[in-house]
Design an enzyme around this catalytic site. Structure first.
Site, PDB file in Angstrom:
ATOM      1  N   TYR A 117       4.402   3.332  -2.187  1.00 50.37           N
ATOM      2  CA  TYR A 117       3.156   3.972  -2.612  1.00 50.37           C
ATOM      3  C   TYR A 117       3.651   5.086  -3.936  1.00 50.37           C
ATOM      4  CZ  TYR A 117       0.332   8.117  -2.914  1.00 50.37           C
ATOM      5  OH  TYR A 117      -0.550   8.944  -3.406  1.00 50.37           O
ATOM      6  N   GLU A 177       3.797  14.250  -5.814  1.00 51.74           N
ATOM      7  CA  GLU A 177       3.621  13.211  -4.867  1.00 51.74           C
ATOM      8  C   GLU A 177       4.588  13.286  -3.577  1.00 51.74           C
ATOM      9  OE1 GLU A 177       1.486  10.929  -4.383  1.00 51.74           O
ATOM     10  OE2 GLU A 177       0.245  11.355  -5.955  1.00 51.74           O
ATOM     11  N   ASP A 207      -2.249   4.887   0.376  1.00 50.95           N
ATOM     12  CA  ASP A 207      -1.802   5.951   1.115  1.00 50.95           C
ATOM     13  C   ASP A 207      -2.887   5.972   2.246  1.00 50.95           C
ATOM     14  OD1 ASP A 207      -4.157   6.810  -0.152  1.00 50.95           O
ATOM     15  OD2 ASP A 207      -3.688   8.793   0.447  1.00 50.95           O
TER      16      ASP A 207
END
Length: 260
Positions: free
Chosen positions: A111, A34, A129
DNA sequence: AATGCGGGGGC
DNA sequence: GCCCCAGCATT
């Protein structure tokens, strides 16, 4: 009797189940992917992530390796502060375990905290996102803040939840509901979509030219430091000072190097 | 709410 | 050339 939701079928057939980080539910593996994906295209991360994770397979391994090794391994992926933050997060995790609130980790925001929880733990939490924001805004037909977008994500993604909801909507955004040239004819959401195409103002953020920018100057200094310690006099002084302030360089005895 | 922050892919 | 990219930290 309700019909099977189109997004279930679409995701099963066309989702990016081949992406390497989707084969794991290990929190650390997911977190590294991520962070690497922040403002960096999937195709680039696909190439870089497997080797990076193999090099730093656990928080302890990364903490022990030190920030310089992590920054060097980050190579040209951009935004090297991400590498510094990820190392610092590894130190925290290795020392005290995973915090209840992942946002307390450096470099982890709203996020990423939700995306890791959804993917690694299948937590039933929404995460917005750029892809999912675009999808739900087009379906709803207007601009949405974070909270409103999260609520919309739950509705639009139903009956999917948790991990599958996140990944299915991400894939719809990346493969069909694209910023340019959306493929509405193939979209499982088209019957409920208010827009069926780009919104009049999707408010894409402008970024100045990279060529000749301060960011480019910083990038050049970072490239030099990745190669090895360098006399400060040979480097762009302003860019170097900026990197020192970000914990990406240290200067001692007239020589600059990576920290740690 | 607005900026700064890499570097490259794709057109 | 320009636009875009699984954001975050800071102001």
């Amino acid at each position: 009797m309700a019909r099977r939701a189109p997004i279930l079928d679409w995701y099963a057939r066309h989702g990016r189940h081949d992406l390497p980080w989707r084969a794991t539910r290990d929190r650390w593996a997911v977190l590294t992917s991520e962070v690497m994906l922040h403002q960096t295209q999937v195709a680039r991360v696909e190439r870089a992530w497997p080797e990076f994770l193999a090099r730093f397979p656990t928080p302890a391994a990364m903490a022990d390796a030190g920030p310089a090794a992590v920054i060097r391994a980050w190579d040209r992926l951009g935004y090297p502060r991400r590498a510094r933050h990820l190392h610092d997060a590894a130190v925290v995790i290795a020392a005290t375990g995973w915090p209840d609130d992942l946002r307390t980790l450096p470099g982890v925001g709203r996020y990423t905290a939700a995306a890791v929880a959804a993917q690694a733990d299948d937590a039933d939490v929404p995460a917005i996102d750029v892809n999912i924001r675009r999808v739900v805004q087009r379906v709803v037909g207007g601009r949405l803040g974070d909270r409103a977008a999260e609520d919309a994500m739950i509705r639009v993604g139903a009956p999917l939840r948790g991990r599958d909801r996140l990944l299915a909507l991400m894939d719809v955004g990346a493969l069909l509901c694209r910023a340019r040239d959306p493929q509405c004819g193939a979209c499982p959401l088209r019957r409920r979509c208010a827009t069926r195409g780009p919104l009049p103002d999707e408010g894409t953020r402008r970024q100045g030219a990279f060529r000749g920018s301060f960011r480019e100057r910083r990038g050049r200094v970072m490239a030099a430091l990745r190669a090895g310690p360098t006399p400060s006099a040979e480097l762009d002084a302003e860019a170097l000072a900026s990197l020192v302030a970000d914990g990406l360089a240290v200067v001692r005895g007239g020589r600059a190097r990576l920290p740690g």
